[in-house]
Design a protein around this motif. Structure first.
Motif: not given
Length: 337
Positions: A205, A208-210
């Motif tokens: 996660p 995915e965020d970065e």
């Protein structure tokens, strides 16, 4: 109206994985009761009779949680409703070697393999998805693994097949919901003591965020590319090994492999180290405990020769260089200065 798109995707993947089987052969799905394996088992129950195949279900009771036997029995009871004629719970005893995850995995595969042989199954299906593949690549990357290891889980290994490697976990969850199935959520899948759980719940996660969406797909694609490269290098190494290695058949009980250093020096490092790994295994080193670090030490006898002593690798195998010959053996051979 056709099936829900997620159901259709899972059924299509299973149908493709079984396309080479003969009518009447038996296929077993390994099912824990989680969304991935439950969607897989349901797809097998739908697909198998239409392909003239027999189908069944196996579930493994690791005995690691209270009530695990009852949950295994619940999974077995699902089989008739999924269209599966055969179902059995396999109780195993999990050891400690390699840590809890590795020990459970070893016990699980041993039980599945024995059951497949006992029932005469042609194939055992496993419910690993693209997300599992991404997690595997990240874990192995963190350990400094080579190309073969970064290739992740193969779609086929012996009796085992993984039809869902091209599908995400969201697809199996959606398929179960569409079919009215209630997956069991294993508490171990949320236990942060396990490295895989930390990768799943925190690292992926965060990536995915970065970096944006699509990280799992990219990692799975990397595994496919690494597998193509590793297959090519392995084939090259096999050809070289057959040409340069001399195995002493008279001493096969103790294992002796010799190779001319000049033949090894000419090879690219990636091929040479594969050749050395094959030689160590032929001499008696267990493949499961022969690490890259062992092979690198043997490689230095070829590339950085300084009169080193015998290099020890697992299985009581040692490697020495005697003049211009590399010797791997399970017996005690002293180098000659």
């Amino acid at each position: 109206m056709g099936p829900h798109p997620a159901v259709a995707d899972v059924r299509r993947a299973v149908r493709h994985a079984l396309g080479d089987l003969e009518p009447g052969e038996l296929v077993l799905a390994a099912c824990s009761g989680g969304a991935d394996s439950l969607a897989l088992a349901a797809a097998l129950g739908f697909t198998a009779p239409r392909a003239g195949l027999r189908a069944g279900l196996l579930t493994v009771d690791h005995g690691l949680q209270a009530g695990s036997g009852e949950r295994a029995a619940d999974v077995v009871r699902l089989a008739p409703g999924l269209g599966l004629d055969l179902a059995e719970a396999l109780a195993v005893s999990v050891g400690t070697s390699g840590g809890p995850e590795a020990a459970a995995r070893a016990a699980r595969y041993a039980a599945l393999s024995q059951a497949a042989e006992r029932f005469g199954a042609a194939v055992v299906l496993l419910g690993h998805t693209r997300d599992d593949q991404a997690e595997t690549v990240l874990l192995r990357l963190a350990r400094g693994s080579g190309t073969r290891s970064l290739a992740g889980m193969p779609a086929r290994t012996g009796v085992y097949r993984r039809p869902l490697l091209g599908l995400g976990r969201a697809t199996t969850v959606a398929a179960c919901a569409a079919l009215g199935l209630s997956p069991w959520d294993d508490p171990h899948n949320l236990d942060a003591r396990y490295a895989r759980v930390r990768v799943r719940e925190r690292l992926l996660p965060a990536l995915e965020d970065e970096l944006g969406p699509g990280v799992a797909e990219a990692l799975a694609r990397t595994a496919d590319l690494c597998r193509d490269d590793a297959d090519a290098l392995d084939a090259w190494a096999a050809e070289v090994y057959a040409r340069v290695a001399v195995r002493d058949c008279a001493l096969s009980d103790i294992g002796v492999v010799t190779m001319a250093v000049r033949d090894l020096e000419r090879l690219p490092a990636a091929v040479r180290r594969r050749v050395l790994r094959r030689a160590a295994i032929d001499a008696g080193a267990p493949p499961g405990t022969l690490a890259a670090s062992h092979v690198l030490q043997v490689d230095r006898l070829v590339t950085q020769w300084r009169g080193q002593r015998r290099i020890e690798v697992p299985g009581g195998v040692g490697a020495i260089r005697r003049y211009d010959t590399l010797i791997l053996a399970r017996q005690s051979i002293s180098p000659v200065s």
